[in-house]
Design a protein around this motif. Sequence first.
Motif, PDB file in Angstrom:
ATOM      1  N   ILE A 117     -33.771  82.052 -38.347  1.00 17.09           N
ATOM      2  CA  ILE A 117     -32.138  82.466 -38.079  1.00 17.09           C
ATOM      3  C   ILE A 117     -31.541  81.099 -37.417  1.00 17.09           C
ATOM      4  O   ILE A 117     -30.586  81.089 -37.917  1.00 17.09           O
ATOM      5  CB  ILE A 117     -32.095  83.792 -37.253  1.00 17.09           C
ATOM      6  CG1 ILE A 117     -32.737  84.790 -37.848  1.00 17.09           C
ATOM      7  CG2 ILE A 117     -30.628  83.900 -36.812  1.00 17.09           C
ATOM      8  CD1 ILE A 117     -32.731  86.122 -37.192  1.00 17.09           C
ATOM      9  N   GLY A 118     -32.087  80.676 -36.247  1.00 19.38           N
ATOM     10  CA  GLY A 118     -31.203  79.894 -35.531  1.00 19.38           C
ATOM     11  C   GLY A 118     -31.473  78.341 -35.845  1.00 19.38           C
ATOM     12  O   GLY A 118     -30.316  77.807 -36.110  1.00 19.38           O
ATOM     13  N   ARG A 119     -32.519  77.931 -36.283  1.00 18.31           N
ATOM     14  CA  ARG A 119     -32.690  76.544 -36.575  1.00 18.31           C
ATOM     15  C   ARG A 119     -32.193  76.381 -38.188  1.00 18.31           C
ATOM     16  O   ARG A 119     -31.548  75.316 -38.418  1.00 18.31           O
ATOM     17  CB  ARG A 119     -34.151  75.967 -36.443  1.00 18.31           C
ATOM     18  CG  ARG A 119     -34.189  74.263 -36.784  1.00 18.31           C
ATOM     19  CD  ARG A 119     -35.668  73.876 -36.099  1.00 18.31           C
ATOM     20  NE  ARG A 119     -35.851  74.231 -34.811  1.00 18.31           N
ATOM     21  CZ  ARG A 119     -37.139  74.218 -34.254  1.00 18.31           C
ATOM     22  NH1 ARG A 119     -38.228  73.849 -34.975  1.00 18.31           N
ATOM     23  NH2 ARG A 119     -36.923  74.399 -33.047  1.00 18.31           N
ATOM     24  N   PHE A 120     -32.514  77.267 -38.900  1.00 15.11           N
ATOM     25  CA  PHE A 120     -32.587  76.924 -40.391  1.00 15.11           C
ATOM     26  C   PHE A 120     -31.436  77.990 -40.911  1.00 15.11           C
ATOM     27  O   PHE A 120     -31.312  78.082 -42.313  1.00 15.11           O
ATOM     28  CB  PHE A 120     -33.571  77.275 -41.189  1.00 15.11           C
ATOM     29  CG  PHE A 120     -34.790  76.043 -40.716  1.00 15.11           C
ATOM     30  CD1 PHE A 120     -34.735  74.720 -40.881  1.00 15.11           C
ATOM     31  CD2 PHE A 120     -36.034  76.476 -40.009  1.00 15.11           C
ATOM     32  CE1 PHE A 120     -35.639  73.821 -40.374  1.00 15.11           C
ATOM     33  CE2 PHE A 120     -36.848  75.601 -39.562  1.00 15.11           C
ATOM     34  CZ  PHE A 120     -36.804  74.384 -39.874  1.00 15.11           C
ATOM     35  N   ASP A 121     -30.595  78.415 -40.278  1.00 10.52           N
ATOM     36  CA  ASP A 121     -29.515  79.659 -40.941  1.00 10.52           C
ATOM     37  C   ASP A 121     -29.854  80.339 -41.949  1.00 10.52           C
ATOM     38  O   ASP A 121     -29.158  80.702 -42.784  1.00 10.52           O
ATOM     39  CB  ASP A 121     -28.384  78.480 -41.278  1.00 10.52           C
ATOM     40  CG  ASP A 121     -27.695  77.721 -40.183  1.00 10.52           C
ATOM     41  OD1 ASP A 121     -27.784  78.194 -38.812  1.00 10.52           O
ATOM     42  OD2 ASP A 121     -26.873  76.991 -40.469  1.00 10.52           O
ATOM     43  N   VAL A 122     -31.017  81.096 -41.901  1.00 15.55           N
ATOM     44  CA  VAL A 122     -31.339  81.964 -42.579  1.00 15.55           C
ATOM     45  C   VAL A 122     -30.777  83.329 -42.324  1.00 15.55           C
ATOM     46  O   VAL A 122     -30.853  83.663 -40.999  1.00 15.55           O
ATOM     47  CB  VAL A 122     -33.057  82.253 -42.713  1.00 15.55           C
ATOM     48  CG1 VAL A 122     -33.480  83.361 -43.655  1.00 15.55           C
ATOM     49  CG2 VAL A 122     -33.635  80.915 -43.318  1.00 15.55           C
ATOM     50  N   PRO A 123     -30.250  83.951 -43.301  1.00 11.17           N
ATOM     51  CA  PRO A 123     -29.423  85.354 -42.605  1.00 11.17           C
ATOM     52  C   PRO A 123     -30.461  86.114 -42.097  1.00 11.17           C
ATOM     53  O   PRO A 123     -31.684  86.371 -42.345  1.00 11.17           O
ATOM     54  CB  PRO A 123     -28.864  85.839 -44.052  1.00 11.17           C
ATOM     55  CG  PRO A 123     -28.980  84.921 -45.150  1.00 11.17           C
ATOM     56  CD  PRO A 123     -29.837  83.628 -44.643  1.00 11.17           C
ATOM     57  N   PRO A 124     -30.106  86.964 -40.876  1.00 13.24           N
ATOM     58  CA  PRO A 124     -31.022  87.690 -40.142  1.00 13.24           C
ATOM     59  C   PRO A 124     -31.805  88.820 -40.890  1.00 13.24           C
ATOM     60  O   PRO A 124     -32.940  88.828 -40.906  1.00 13.24           O
ATOM     61  CB  PRO A 124     -30.109  88.478 -39.147  1.00 13.24           C
ATOM     62  CG  PRO A 124     -29.205  87.562 -38.941  1.00 13.24           C
ATOM     63  CD  PRO A 124     -28.926  86.773 -40.365  1.00 13.24           C
ATOM     64  N   SER A 125     -31.058  89.431 -41.909  1.00  8.03           N
ATOM     65  CA  SER A 125     -31.819  90.298 -42.603  1.00  8.03           C
ATOM     66  C   SER A 125     -32.881  89.888 -43.597  1.00  8.03           C
ATOM     67  O   SER A 125     -34.003  90.476 -43.640  1.00  8.03           O
ATOM     68  CB  SER A 125     -30.896  91.130 -43.689  1.00  8.03           C
ATOM     69  OG  SER A 125     -30.136  90.248 -44.586  1.00  8.03           O
ATOM     70  N   ARG A 126     -32.609  88.687 -44.141  1.00  5.41           N
ATOM     71  CA  ARG A 126     -33.593  87.753 -45.044  1.00  5.41           C
ATOM     72  C   ARG A 126     -34.729  87.347 -44.269  1.00  5.41           C
ATOM     73  O   ARG A 126     -35.872  87.363 -44.620  1.00  5.41           O
ATOM     74  CB  ARG A 126     -32.821  86.613 -45.873  1.00  5.41           C
ATOM     75  CG  ARG A 126     -33.794  86.046 -46.787  1.00  5.41           C
ATOM     76  CD  ARG A 126     -34.574  86.921 -47.639  1.00  5.41           C
ATOM     77  NE  ARG A 126     -35.554  86.258 -48.557  1.00  5.41           N
ATOM     78  CZ  ARG A 126     -36.527  86.571 -49.113  1.00  5.41           C
ATOM     79  NH1 ARG A 126     -36.702  88.052 -48.960  1.00  5.41           N
ATOM     80  NH2 ARG A 126     -37.107  85.841 -49.842  1.00  5.41           N
ATOM     81  N   ALA A 127     -34.204  86.697 -43.034  1.00  7.88           N
ATOM     82  CA  ALA A 127     -35.233  86.568 -42.095  1.00  7.88           C
ATOM     83  C   ALA A 127     -36.407  87.460 -41.724  1.00  7.88           C
ATOM     84  O   ALA A 127     -37.601  87.332 -41.682  1.00  7.88           O
ATOM     85  CB  ALA A 127     -34.712  85.683 -40.735  1.00  7.88           C
ATOM     86  N   ALA A 128     -35.855  88.742 -41.261  1.00 11.15           N
ATOM     87  CA  ALA A 128     -36.768  89.835 -41.366  1.00 11.15           C
ATOM     88  C   ALA A 128     -37.729  90.325 -42.499  1.00 11.15           C
ATOM     89  O   ALA A 128     -38.887  90.436 -41.968  1.00 11.15           O
ATOM     90  CB  ALA A 128     -36.012  90.931 -40.835  1.00 11.15           C
TER      91      ALA A 128
END
Length: 413
Positions: free
Chosen positions: A296-307
Amino acid sequence: MSRFDRWERSARLELAERGIGFHEANPLIEDARVFHVESGEDPWVALGGPAEFAADVAAAFPAETARRDVHGKTPRDYFSDAAFILACFGVLGAPLGALSAGSLTIPLTLAGVVGATLSALSVLAAAIPSASRAAGRPRLAPWGIVLSGVLIIAGGTAFTQLPRTRVGELPVLLLLIVSLGACWLLTRPTRPSAATSPGNATALPGNATALPGNATALLGSDAALLGSDAALLGSDAAPLGSDAATGAAPAGSDAAAGAAQAGSDPAAGSTPARSGSGGDPREPGPWFARLEAVLIGRFDVPPSRAAELVAEARAHVTEAGSHPADEFPSLAEYARDLAEGEPVRQGPWWRGPTAALLATVAVIAWWLVLVVDAALDGKWWVAVLGAVAGPLAGRFLVDRYRAWAGRSQPSKV
């Protein structure tokens, strides 16, 4: 401007986006120039496109790119940028202060000293949100915004409410020397190793696609080329000697399994196993939590997709009956592999075009108030400077507006 000059300008921008700064890129550009001249071909033919060239160069240091965010920066870079802004204010403030005071010393008041100190701290605090995200600590970002706002308000209160009793004088030359020295320290080139000097660099191949085979010789294996600020990243400072050129993880439900196979199966194809990062969490729970935060923080992946990606990785580890650190020796590189397989990245709102436009409008409005106030007080030199800066500010505002008006979807990567 020659064709190579145009290629070089674009290549430097692409390299900077991947964390390779101006001075670090110099030996690469010089080698590219020599090869271009010797080949007699168009640079886009001899060297490939700038984006392709920069991607191939960055691929030689997978762990280095894994510890940088989508803007090619580390936490240290963000704080260095903030410090450089303060140094530039010092360079500009020295002659302006001398003109205002009519002498080579600037009078210091309690209100001015406290207000300036708090304002400087607010500039440094403004770097905390981006720096915390680059460090994989996105939950700290809002607190950085709050701290910066509190310091700005406190600084404004100090300027207006504290006594204006003179407490001393600041020599203009001292302020100028210190500010120029700070600018030099913050922009001085990194000392390259012998392997990175143009004389020892391996010649560029005939096309950019062959570059990765020689990239190690071109760039050298010394981490000093790209900066040695790994300590600021804590657990994500993987050794630069590792080679994790595994490609992007496939998107969808197989993303975690695909990246896992690339990271843990050295026998698959010709990809060697990457080196592990000794600072990654050892317990599975904290390890997966850290993975989600880095995505989420470093690579700007949306939180829902990161989960979802973390859930897939957890399922893979459970099915394999192993430990996440054994399946994925480097958490940062694994997170980068997952992020590269995502077609959409979306950063926080405060780094988007709307926030940038609002901030630009606020700064220009504040500057106009200062210019008008100075003109009413008879400080015409401030009004003249404001008029000179007007076209530049207007152009900057137009660029911000165009970026805001052109937004229609999250950024594509």
